[in-house]
Design an enzyme around this catalytic site. Structure first.
Site, short mmCIF file in Angstrom:
data_model
loop_
_atom_site.label_atom_id
_atom_site.label_comp_id
_atom_site.label_asym_id
_atom_site.label_seq_id
_atom_site.Cartn_x
_atom_site.Cartn_y
_atom_site.Cartn_z
CG MET A 1 -1.81 1.17 1.40
SD MET A 1 -2.88 0.97 2.88
CE MET A 1 -1.69 1.18 4.19
CB SER B 1 2.00 -4.87 2.85
OG SER B 1 0.94 -4.43 3.67
CD GLN B 2 -2.60 -2.87 -0.68
OE1 GLN B 2 -3.47 -2.64 0.17
NE2 GLN B 2 -2.47 -2.10 -1.75
CG ASP C 1 2.44 -5.70 11.27
OD1 ASP C 1 1.89 -4.59 11.30
OD2 ASP C 1 2.51 -6.40 10.24
CG HIS D 1 3.22 -3.65 8.00
ND1 HIS D 1 2.68 -4.90 7.98
CD2 HIS D 1 2.98 -3.12 6.77
CE1 HIS D 1 2.13 -5.14 6.81
NE2 HIS D 1 2.30 -4.06 6.05
#
Length: 264
Positions: free
Chosen positions: A10, A89-90, A208, A262
């Site tokens: 993101m 991540s995503q 995270d 994260h």
């Protein structure tokens, strides 16, 4: 030659020198004969457009774009015999969707860093953030997260999994409920393609605070008391919706922890 395809997270782009671009350079130094391709989800060369695409748009269309890009462009000859996929991540759950829905050319090993495989229950990165952006995103998600408009236009809403309104999530989720095979009618192709992987490596970050619940990078969730629930206590694992139980028996799953926040 090692082949690697990367999907960024993101707010990032394919080749940002401060993040993915730097990682690519380090990987090339470590493994100089490696072919590396980092994904965008449009043909635009604008970093601003790609950053916007990581927040807004239809995730299913983004996955379709990547499927077509890897299969029908000049990238295909480099990857046709298989490649290793790295999702940040995503980008992790989006690359998994590529495996489940397309997998041509095929993924050999899938590695995800801090992915939200079982969704999020709040806006990523906004747990302790009262900025205008986070406030607007929270408002969008809390007001009508499962409306057709939000589900097809806000990327993070498409992997938002409501703890309190699970039935509505199952019915109206544009992306996550499908790729997790959570609906009553299962897609056998998804399980078959996951089982074709040599390894599925899931990495979560020790500190995270962006991914809530923190068990999501390992396909965990929460119980009725909102306590962390590990993968092997979920219905998806025990009923083997994606083949994860079978993969674990075949030693195809690796669960790793790395220090820090994260994707830090």
């Amino acid at each position: 030659m090692l082949k690697v395809v990367i999907w960024h997270g993101m707010g990032d782009t394919c080749c940002n020198e401060a993040s993915i671009g730097g990682f690519m350079e380090n990987l090339k130094e470590l493994l100089p004969d490696t072919f590396i391709y980092s994904l965008n989800v449009s043909d635009s060369e604008s970093e601003l457009v790609e950053r916007k695409n990581s927040y807004f748009g239809n995730v299913n269309e983004h996955v379709d774009f990547v499927c077509n890009k890897l299969r029908d462009s000049d990238i295909y000859p480099h990857l046709k015999n298989g490649f290793n996929a790295l999702g940040f991540s995503q980008g992790g759950q989006f690359l998994r969707a590529y495996v489940e829905r397309c997998n041509d050319p095929p993924v050999y090993n899938l590695i995800t860093y801090g992915a939200q495989h079982n969704g999020v229950s709040t806006v990523p990165g906004c747990v302790n953030d009262d900025s205008d952006f986070c406030e607007r995103m929270k408002m969008l998600l809390s007001a009508n997260v499962y409306s057709s408009f939000i589900q097809t236009h806000v990327v993070q809403a498409q992997y938002f999994k409501s703890i309190d309104y699970y039935d509505e999530y199952l019915e109206k989720s544009n992306f996550l409920a499908d790729i997790n095979n959570e609906r009553e009618e299962k897609n056998p192709k998804y399980k078959e393609n996951m089982l074709s992987l040599n390894k599925f490596v899931m990495i979560r970050f020790e500190d995270d605070d962006m991914v809530v619940p923190s068990t999501s990078p390992w396909f965990g969730w929460v119980d009725d008391f909102e306590e962390n629930l590990p993968l092997n206590k979920t219905d998806g694992y025990n009923e083997d919706w994606l083949g994860l139980k079978t993969m674990e028996k075949e030693n195809k799953l690796d669960f790793l922890v790395t220090p820090g926040g994260h994707v830090s």
